[in-house]
Design an enzyme around this catalytic site. Structure first.
Site, PDB file in Angstrom:
ATOM      1  N   GLU A   1       0.735  -1.202   0.080  1.00  0.00           N
ATOM      2  CA  GLU A   1       0.112   0.081   0.130  1.00  0.00           C
ATOM      3  C   GLU A   1       0.960   1.118  -0.035  1.00  0.00           C
ATOM      4  O   GLU A   1       0.708   1.897   1.082  1.00  0.00           O
ATOM      5  CB  GLU A   1      -1.156   0.009   1.161  1.00  0.00           C
ATOM      6  CG  GLU A   1      -1.951  -1.224   1.254  1.00  0.00           C
ATOM      7  CD  GLU A   1      -2.801  -1.214   2.601  1.00  0.00           C
ATOM      8  OE1 GLU A   1      -2.712  -0.436   3.112  1.00  0.00           O
ATOM      9  OE2 GLU A   1      -3.980  -1.929   2.244  1.00  0.00           O
TER      10      GLU A   1
ATOM     11  N   GLU B   1      -5.330  -8.688   0.575  1.00  0.00           N
ATOM     12  CA  GLU B   1      -5.856  -8.207   2.064  1.00  0.00           C
ATOM     13  C   GLU B   1      -7.358  -7.873   1.521  1.00  0.00           C
ATOM     14  O   GLU B   1      -7.509  -7.222   0.561  1.00  0.00           O
ATOM     15  CB  GLU B   1      -5.548  -7.055   2.501  1.00  0.00           C
ATOM     16  CG  GLU B   1      -3.998  -6.951   3.219  1.00  0.00           C
ATOM     17  CD  GLU B   1      -3.424  -5.877   3.815  1.00  0.00           C
ATOM     18  OE1 GLU B   1      -4.418  -4.946   4.228  1.00  0.00           O
ATOM     19  OE2 GLU B   1      -2.353  -5.912   3.976  1.00  0.00           O
TER      20      GLU B   1
HETATM   21  O1  IFM Z   1      -3.917  -3.214   9.037  1.00  0.00           O
HETATM   22  C1  IFM Z   1      -4.145  -2.779   7.782  1.00  0.00           C
HETATM   23  C2  IFM Z   1      -2.738  -3.210   7.161  1.00  0.00           C
HETATM   24  O2  IFM Z   1      -1.641  -3.152   7.752  1.00  0.00           O
HETATM   25  C3  IFM Z   1      -2.922  -2.530   5.696  1.00  0.00           C
HETATM   26  N1  IFM Z   1      -4.085  -2.613   5.103  1.00  0.00           N
HETATM   27  C4  IFM Z   1      -5.147  -2.379   5.686  1.00  0.00           C
HETATM   28  C5  IFM Z   1      -5.243  -3.056   6.859  1.00  0.00           C
HETATM   29  C6  IFM Z   1      -6.458  -2.492   7.935  1.00  0.00           C
HETATM   30  O3  IFM Z   1      -6.451  -1.257   8.161  1.00  0.00           O
END
Ligand code: IFM
Length: 450
Positions: free
Chosen positions: A166, A353
């Site tokens: 990210e 994710e």
């Molecule tokens: O916890 C985070 C992760 O580290 C990166 N993506 C989003 C998740 C939830 O906020």
């Protein structure tokens, strides 16, 4: 009822990140990270906590691997803490640091779980922040040095690599909003950081290829589908800007070798853009093997003159909210998958994710019945299946997260795990969603009402 079956080799996984779970912040020679520094500043983290101990995964990893084995998890996405490997970010490496990841990956492989390693999930060595952090172009070279060392040491046992997690969140939330480490609030710095991160990504991918390693390598982007709040011209243009500055700004350089022209033009009279050399884009677009997609919600965008520099304001789409306040909309997730299939044809996607925060409680029987999370996962994974059926190339799905953990500026107040962590005792309790996910993996699918 009808059963949704996934492709035979679909990679069912679970994800975590070093600073969010490991703890052991000063053990075995680990250097300070920007999140150690930031979380110890009073007022930065909502519940006043930090990652000093977190889930103590540094010590409890054997038991966490057994949990994954029990759940049938096929691939475990974790991140490597750069300051464990290079305590000062460059130069002197720390053998104890790499030893930990060797033990972790060996044990994963012994238990038939594929290691998926992220090189940078935000815990930059503080010493590199002291020279400007990712706003300093040299940091991309130090990232390459770090990546090369890790590839040499772990390249034989890690089949899937993610260079960055990210970069949008790291750049903008950490350097424009200042809510995340390193806590800077300057939009132009955020754009510089974003560019240098992408350069670091390109350098690491190029090196991986030069080293002749045989696994897959890509990066994970946080992508949010943006819809105009109305049909009027201004809102539609605003939605395009929101999409361009958050999604295309990262995806296009990597997959098309160019920054989105509409956004370059918009920014040109409003912010200081980083210098972007032609060779930079060649490097950034060195071919990758996949796009890692992180998605949590979708946004409705309105034109808003009061919001500099994009003139956009956003709200969540979805009748229901998760415990962190994010809207729930699995149909938008499906739209996003379809759109990626269309705009970046042929690109393989791993969903690296997806998940939600719930107000999880242990009941009198010692169980955590997180029905809301089961519902969220059910609907989102159903969208994945639909997109797959319609030809989108999706190789796997990683739930965020294996464990409840340190949710950055929210501390421990938000729980995303399919396994509950009782922080005072470090006891793990598999939630209802964990058992549900186990069944999905075991059956390689699930039943839905026709
Ligand atoms: O916890 C985070 C992760 O580290 C990166 N993506 C989003 C998740 C939830 O906020």
């Amino acid at each position: 009822m009808k059963k949704l079956i996934f492709p035979k080799d679909f990679l069912w996984g679970a994800a975590t990140a070093s600073y969010q779970i490991e703890g052991a912040w000063r053990e075995d020679g680990r250097g300070e990270s920007i999140w150690d520094r930031f979380s110890h500043i009073p007022g930065k983290i909502n519940d006043g906590s930090n990652g000093d101990i977190a889930c103590d995964h540094y010590h409890l990893y054997p038991q966490d691997i057994q949990l994954m084995k029990y759940l049938g998890i096929k691939a475990y996405r974790f991140s490597i803490a750069w300051p464990r490997i290079f305590p000062e970010g460059r130069g002197r490496y720390n053998p104890k640091g790499i030893e930990f990841y060797k033990k972790l990956t060996d044990m994963l492989i012994q238990n038939n779980i594929k290691p998926v390693a992220t090189l940078f999930h935000w815990d930059l060595p503080q010493k590199l922040q002291d020279i400007g952090g990712w706003a300093n172009r040299e940091v991309a070279d130090y990232f390459e040095e770090y990546a090369g060392y890790v590839f040499r040491e772990l390249g034989d046992r890690v089949p899937i690599w993610i260079t960055l997690n990210e970069p949008s969140v790291y750049s903008f939330v950490g350097h424009s909003e200042g809510r995340h480490a390193p806590g800077i609030a300057d939009y132009s710095t955020a754009l510089l950081v974003a560019h240098n991160l992408l350069l670091g990504h390109g350098k690491a991918v190029r090196l991986y290829r030069e080293m002749g390693l045989k696994g897959e390598i890509g990066l994970s982007l946080n992508m949010t589908p943006m819809y105009p709040a109305s049909e009027n011209e201004a809102d539609r243009a605003a939605a395009l800007r929101a999409d361009g500055s958050w999604n295309r700004w990262f995806c296009d350089p990597v997959f098309k070798g160019e920054y989105p022209r509409d956004i370059l033009e918009w920014y040109s009279s409003r912010v200081t853009l980083p210098e972007i050399a032609e060779e930079d884009l060649e490097l950034i677009s060195v071919p990758v093997d996949f796009l890692g997609l992180n998605n949590y919600f979708a946004s409705r965008i309105r034109h808003d003159e009061t919001k500099w520099p994009l003139n956009t304001s956003d709200s969540f789409i979805g009748e229901y909210r998760t415990a962190i306040g994010w809207g729930i909309n699995p149909d938008c997730f499906y739209d996003l998958l379809k759109r990626l299939g269309r705009d970046y044809p042929g690109v393989k996607i791993y969903i690296t994710e997806n998940g939600c925060a719930c107000n999880d409680q242990i009941n009198r029987d010692g169980e955590v019945l997180d029905d809301n999370r089961v519902d969220y996962l059910f609907k989102h994974i159903r969208s994945v299946h639909l997109a797959l059926q319609e030809g989108v190339n999706i190789g796997g799905y990683f739930v965020w997260s294996l464990l409840d953990n340190f949710e950055w500026a929210e501390g421990y107040s938000k729980r995303f795990g399919i396994v509950y962590v009782d922080y005072p005792t470090q006891r793990r309790i598999i939630k209802k969603s964990g058992y549900w996910y186990k069944d999905v993996i075991g059956d390689n699918g699930f039943e839905v009402k026709e």
